[in-house]
Structure formats: structure tokens, C-alpha cells
Write an enzyme that holds these catalytic residues in place. Structure first.
Site, PDB file in Angstrom:
ATOM      1  N   GLY A  13      80.242  12.612 137.510  1.00  0.00           N
ATOM      2  CA  GLY A  13      79.094  12.190 138.144  1.00  0.00           C
ATOM      3  C   GLY A  13      77.778  12.683 137.513  1.00  0.00           C
ATOM      4  O   GLY A  13      77.018  13.274 138.451  1.00  0.00           O
ATOM      5  N   ALA A  14      77.973  12.486 136.347  1.00  0.00           N
ATOM      6  CA  ALA A  14      76.758  13.149 135.606  1.00  0.00           C
ATOM      7  C   ALA A  14      75.352  12.300 135.696  1.00  0.00           C
ATOM      8  O   ALA A  14      74.409  12.713 135.388  1.00  0.00           O
ATOM      9  CB  ALA A  14      77.401  13.160 134.113  1.00  0.00           C
ATOM     10  N   SER A  15      75.514  11.043 136.111  1.00  0.00           N
ATOM     11  CA  SER A  15      74.331  10.459 136.176  1.00  0.00           C
ATOM     12  C   SER A  15      73.408  10.340 137.405  1.00  0.00           C
ATOM     13  O   SER A  15      72.208   9.995 137.289  1.00  0.00           O
ATOM     14  CB  SER A  15      74.847   8.775 136.216  1.00  0.00           C
ATOM     15  OG  SER A  15      75.535   8.432 137.456  1.00  0.00           O
ATOM     16  N   ARG A  38      79.987   5.615 135.130  1.00  0.00           N
ATOM     17  CA  ARG A  38      79.952   3.985 134.875  1.00  0.00           C
ATOM     18  C   ARG A  38      78.698   3.397 134.332  1.00  0.00           C
ATOM     19  O   ARG A  38      78.618   2.362 133.934  1.00  0.00           O
ATOM     20  CB  ARG A  38      80.243   3.163 136.146  1.00  0.00           C
ATOM     21  CG  ARG A  38      81.604   3.622 136.705  1.00  0.00           C
ATOM     22  CD  ARG A  38      81.681   2.820 138.165  1.00  0.00           C
ATOM     23  NE  ARG A  38      80.704   3.436 139.137  1.00  0.00           N
ATOM     24  CZ  ARG A  38      80.605   3.522 140.464  1.00  0.00           C
ATOM     25  NH1 ARG A  38      81.241   2.569 141.080  1.00  0.00           N
ATOM     26  NH2 ARG A  38      79.652   4.136 140.984  1.00  0.00           N
ATOM     27  N   SER A 127      82.560  20.033 150.063  1.00  0.00           N
ATOM     28  CA  SER A 127      81.471  19.672 150.873  1.00  0.00           C
ATOM     29  C   SER A 127      81.712  20.731 152.328  1.00  0.00           C
ATOM     30  O   SER A 127      82.951  21.205 152.397  1.00  0.00           O
ATOM     31  CB  SER A 127      81.536  18.274 151.422  1.00  0.00           C
ATOM     32  OG  SER A 127      80.707  18.052 152.557  1.00  0.00           O
ATOM     33  N   TYR A 140      85.606  10.348 155.283  1.00  0.00           N
ATOM     34  CA  TYR A 140      85.086  11.108 154.251  1.00  0.00           C
ATOM     35  C   TYR A 140      85.676  12.599 154.373  1.00  0.00           C
ATOM     36  O   TYR A 140      85.907  13.201 153.203  1.00  0.00           O
ATOM     37  CB  TYR A 140      83.688  11.081 154.111  1.00  0.00           C
ATOM     38  CG  TYR A 140      82.545  11.974 153.287  1.00  0.00           C
ATOM     39  CD1 TYR A 140      82.910  11.877 151.844  1.00  0.00           C
ATOM     40  CD2 TYR A 140      82.185  13.194 153.693  1.00  0.00           C
ATOM     41  CE1 TYR A 140      82.228  12.718 150.773  1.00  0.00           C
ATOM     42  CE2 TYR A 140      81.356  13.789 152.803  1.00  0.00           C
ATOM     43  CZ  TYR A 140      81.365  13.690 151.315  1.00  0.00           C
ATOM     44  OH  TYR A 140      80.873  14.597 150.483  1.00  0.00           O
ATOM     45  N   LYS A 144      87.554  15.469 151.476  1.00  0.00           N
ATOM     46  CA  LYS A 144      86.757  17.043 151.115  1.00  0.00           C
ATOM     47  C   LYS A 144      87.911  18.077 151.512  1.00  0.00           C
ATOM     48  O   LYS A 144      87.653  18.824 150.834  1.00  0.00           O
ATOM     49  CB  LYS A 144      85.449  16.947 151.735  1.00  0.00           C
ATOM     50  CG  LYS A 144      84.611  16.023 150.953  1.00  0.00           C
ATOM     51  CD  LYS A 144      84.300  16.203 149.430  1.00  0.00           C
ATOM     52  CE  LYS A 144      83.443  15.244 148.683  1.00  0.00           C
ATOM     53  NZ  LYS A 144      83.446  15.610 147.336  1.00  0.00           N
TER      54      LYS A 144
HETATM   55  N1  NAP Z   1      74.918  14.558 148.892  1.00  0.00           N
HETATM   56  C1  NAP Z   1      75.308  15.310 149.997  1.00  0.00           C
HETATM   57  O1  NAP Z   1      74.669  15.531 150.875  1.00  0.00           O
HETATM   58  C2  NAP Z   1      76.620  15.953 149.538  1.00  0.00           C
HETATM   59  C3  NAP Z   1      76.875  17.174 150.521  1.00  0.00           C
HETATM   60  C4  NAP Z   1      78.010  17.691 150.306  1.00  0.00           C
HETATM   61  C5  NAP Z   1      79.105  17.285 149.165  1.00  0.00           C
HETATM   62  N2  NAP Z   1      78.645  16.199 148.245  1.00  0.00           N
HETATM   63  C6  NAP Z   1      79.477  15.767 147.275  1.00  0.00           C
HETATM   64  O2  NAP Z   1      78.834  16.047 145.938  1.00  0.00           O
HETATM   65  C7  NAP Z   1      79.381  15.434 144.787  1.00  0.00           C
HETATM   66  C8  NAP Z   1      78.103  14.744 143.932  1.00  0.00           C
HETATM   67  O3  NAP Z   1      77.399  14.068 145.016  1.00  0.00           O
HETATM   68  P1  NAP Z   1      75.731  13.345 145.016  1.00  0.00           P
HETATM   69  O4  NAP Z   1      75.277  13.773 146.028  1.00  0.00           O
HETATM   70  O5  NAP Z   1      75.263  14.222 143.616  1.00  0.00           O
HETATM   71  O6  NAP Z   1      75.909  11.836 145.134  1.00  0.00           O
HETATM   72  P2  NAP Z   1      75.177  10.706 144.089  1.00  0.00           P
HETATM   73  O7  NAP Z   1      73.967  11.098 143.526  1.00  0.00           O
HETATM   74  O8  NAP Z   1      75.772   9.407 144.717  1.00  0.00           O
HETATM   75  O9  NAP Z   1      76.143  10.702 142.835  1.00  0.00           O
HETATM   76  C9  NAP Z   1      77.717  10.341 142.617  1.00  0.00           C
HETATM   77  C10 NAP Z   1      77.924  10.278 141.355  1.00  0.00           C
HETATM   78  O10 NAP Z   1      79.449   9.812 141.324  1.00  0.00           O
HETATM   79  C11 NAP Z   1      79.840   8.912 140.340  1.00  0.00           C
HETATM   80  N3  NAP Z   1      80.783   8.041 140.664  1.00  0.00           N
HETATM   81  C12 NAP Z   1      80.967   7.553 141.849  1.00  0.00           C
HETATM   82  N4  NAP Z   1      81.870   6.654 141.785  1.00  0.00           N
HETATM   83  C13 NAP Z   1      82.255   6.479 140.758  1.00  0.00           C
HETATM   84  C14 NAP Z   1      83.308   5.943 140.060  1.00  0.00           C
HETATM   85  N5  NAP Z   1      84.262   4.890 140.443  1.00  0.00           N
HETATM   86  N6  NAP Z   1      83.628   6.183 138.633  1.00  0.00           N
HETATM   87  C15 NAP Z   1      82.853   6.938 138.020  1.00  0.00           C
HETATM   88  N7  NAP Z   1      81.785   7.780 138.532  1.00  0.00           N
HETATM   89  C16 NAP Z   1      81.427   7.434 139.955  1.00  0.00           C
HETATM   90  C17 NAP Z   1      78.287   8.173 140.247  1.00  0.00           C
HETATM   91  O11 NAP Z   1      78.295   7.894 138.752  1.00  0.00           O
HETATM   92  P3  NAP Z   1      77.945   6.390 138.299  1.00  0.00           P
HETATM   93  O12 NAP Z   1      77.445   5.433 139.689  1.00  0.00           O
HETATM   94  O13 NAP Z   1      76.953   6.402 137.524  1.00  0.00           O
HETATM   95  O14 NAP Z   1      79.289   5.912 137.926  1.00  0.00           O
HETATM   96  C18 NAP Z   1      77.194   9.456 140.399  1.00  0.00           C
HETATM   97  O15 NAP Z   1      77.186  10.036 139.279  1.00  0.00           O
HETATM   98  C19 NAP Z   1      80.173  14.448 145.487  1.00  0.00           C
HETATM   99  O16 NAP Z   1      81.436  14.972 145.478  1.00  0.00           O
HETATM  100  C20 NAP Z   1      79.804  14.523 146.832  1.00  0.00           C
HETATM  101  O17 NAP Z   1      80.913  14.203 147.776  1.00  0.00           O
HETATM  102  C21 NAP Z   1      77.458  15.644 148.477  1.00  0.00           C
END
Ligand code: NAP
Length: 233
Positions: A13-15, A38, A127, A140, A144
Site C-alpha cells: 500500500g506504498a502508493s 499496482r 482499524s 469491511y 479488520k
Molecule cells: N482511511 C481510513 O479512514 C482508514 C481507517 C482505518 C484503517 N485504514 C486502513 O489503512 C490501510 C491503508 O489505507 P489508506 O487509507 O491509506 O488507503 P488508500 O490511500 O486508499 O491506499 C490503499 C493502498 O492499498 C493498495 N491496494 C489496494 N488494493 C490493492 C491490490 N489489489 N494490490 C496491491 N495493492 C493494493 C493501494 O495500492 P495501488 O492502488 O497503488 O495498487 C494503495 O496503496 C488500509 O488497510 C485501510 O483499511 C484506513
């Protein structure tokens, strides 16, 4: 000098969002960072790109076939859709299950033989929805809850095997990232209201919680860090 200087970390999820903020902070501390995505072109130039679709088990195996030693694995990749048990689309459930649960577990498993003998750390991003089911939690939230349980199961297995690899989770509330667009799909007005009513966590806030774990002294085992906006109930 930071404890993380010259260490190597694999971040999924580095992007985007939390993963991207973490990668930038790690590089700032002198670490080497390998980022799974990806979309390699979306990574900052300082991150070594590893292209993989985490819904595909063979692509997860490919990540580790190319890999040398690492000092840490941070599972940040995740997908969130509002998809209810009552009437949600099972295709959404499957994607969330594959990325949030299966890929995270397989990355944990395959990473183990890449740690040096003195061990290292794994951090799984869970989460607040993994601690209590919010009304809109749908499918979802169970994914988690699973992340928390997987983290604890692995922690106990590692102890039984006498492997000095520590595993922890981080459990944020709402974080202002693109993930929320999927979670609030079809409820854009609610998202806009939530954004204006709340000083949401920023990706850097969660990155700092992860860094607290990665930088902790070796004898300190962190279990889980819960954090949310001061405005979130
Ligand atoms: N945002 C919130 O409110 C929140 C709250 C609690 C927990 N979280 C958790 O925090 C983590 C990071 O979330 P974020 O909020 O930073 O989300 P984000 O900005 O949407 O980033 C999601 C990342 O997951 C990667 N990803 C998704 N599907 C993928 C696949 N099939 N193959 C490879 N990579 C994939 C994406 O990479 P590419 O699209 O570049 O492949 C992207 O880098 C997640 O586990 C999320 O559940 C988020």
C-alpha cells in the site's frame, strides 16, 4: 541517528495514504524502502517499486521470490467498500477479503524467512472498525477484526517457535485518504459532511504510530495502537 537508519522495510500500500506517508518518513530516517503497489509510477522516486496485485496469490509469491533480507514488513494495503451483509455485492466482499485478510496473512507468512537471525518487526494496519462494528461496517469491519486476530495468532506462533520477530497492529479511526471515497461510495454527501464536521486523522498521524512501534526498544512489544480524531465518537 534513528534506530531505523540503514534498515530495510517492505511496505504494501506504498502508493497512497498511510503507506505512502510511512514510506516517506522511513526514507527520511535513512531506511531503505521497498514499496508494493499496482501502480509503480505513483511511488516517490526514493522508494524501490515492486509491482503486484495483492488479490493474486501468485503475484504475492513473486514479491518474495525477488526479495533479500528485510528488517520489517508493514501491511498497509487495504480496500474498503460500504457493502452490507444484507444486500452488498459479494464481489466487493471478495476483494476486501483477498486484500485485507488473505494477502496480509500470506505476506506475513512469506516474509518470515527474510528476517535476519536477530529478528525484526511486522506491523499490520487494522482499524477502529476491527474493535467495534460501526453501523456502516458491513463486510469491511469483519475483515479488520480478522487482522487483529491474525496479528495475535502470529504473535503466539512466533513465540512458540522462539523466533525474535515481533508483530503488532495499528487501529485508526477515519483517516483522510482516497480509501474513504470507496467506503462512502454512493454517500458522497455524508463524506463531505464528515470531512467538514471532523478534524480527521491525516496519513502522517498513523505513520507516526507505526514508527513508534518500529522504533521501540527490542524488549518492548507493542500489541496494538488505537487512534482516532478527537472529534470522532
Ligand atoms: N482511511 C481510513 O479512514 C482508514 C481507517 C482505518 C484503517 N485504514 C486502513 O489503512 C490501510 C491503508 O489505507 P489508506 O487509507 O491509506 O488507503 P488508500 O490511500 O486508499 O491506499 C490503499 C493502498 O492499498 C493498495 N491496494 C489496494 N488494493 C490493492 C491490490 N489489489 N494490490 C496491491 N495493492 C493494493 C493501494 O495500492 P495501488 O492502488 O497503488 O495498487 C494503495 O496503496 C488500509 O488497510 C485501510 O483499511 C484506513
Amino acid at each position: 541517528m534513528s534506530r531505523l537508519h540503514d534498515k530495510t522495510f517492505l511496505v504494501t500500500g506504498a502508493s497512497s495514504g498511510i503507506g505512502r506517508a510511512l514510506c516517506i518518513e522511513l526514507v527520511g530516517r535513512g531506511a531503505h524502502v521497498l514499496g508494493v503497489t499496482r501502480r509503480p509510477s505513483a511511488l516517490p522516486a526514493s522508494i524501490f517499486p515492486i509491482e503486484a496485485d495483492l488479490t493474486q496469490r501468485s503475484e504475492i509469491h513473486n514479491i518474495f521470490q525477488q526479495l533479500g533480507k528485510i528488517d520489517g514488513l508493514i501491511n498497509c494495503a487495504g480496500v474498503a467498500y460500504l457493502s452490507r451483509i444484507m444486500d452488498g455485492n459479494p464481489a466487493d466482499w471478495e476483494e476486501m477479503f483477498r486484500v485485507n485478510v488473505m494477502a496480509l496473512s500470506l505476506c506475513c507468512q512469506l516474509s518470515l524467512k527474510h528476517f535476519p537471525n536477530h529478528g525484526g518487526r511486522i506491523v499490520n494496519v487494522s482499524s477502529m472498525s476491527g474493535h467495534r462494528v460501526p453501523p456502516s461496517g458491513g463486510f469491511y469491519s469483519p475483515t479488520k477484526f480478522a487482522v487483529r486476530a491474525i496479528t495475535d495468532a502470529l504473535r503466539l506462533e512466533l513465540k512458540e517457535a522462539n523466533l525474535p520477530i515481533q508483530v503488532a497492529s495499528v487501529s485508526p479511526g477515519f483517516v483522510d485518504t482516497p480509501l474513504l471515497d470507496g467506503y462512502f461510495r454512493g454517500r458522497e454527501e455524508t463524506l463531505a459532511q464528515t470531512r467538514s464536521a471532523m478534524r480527521m486523522l491525516q496519513p502522517i498521524d498513523v505513520a507516526h504510530a507505526i514508527l513508534t512501534i518500529l522504533e521501540a526498544p527490542d524488549h518492548v512489544e507493542v500489541g496494538d495502537i488505537l487512534l482516532r480524531s478527537i472529534d470522532q465518537r
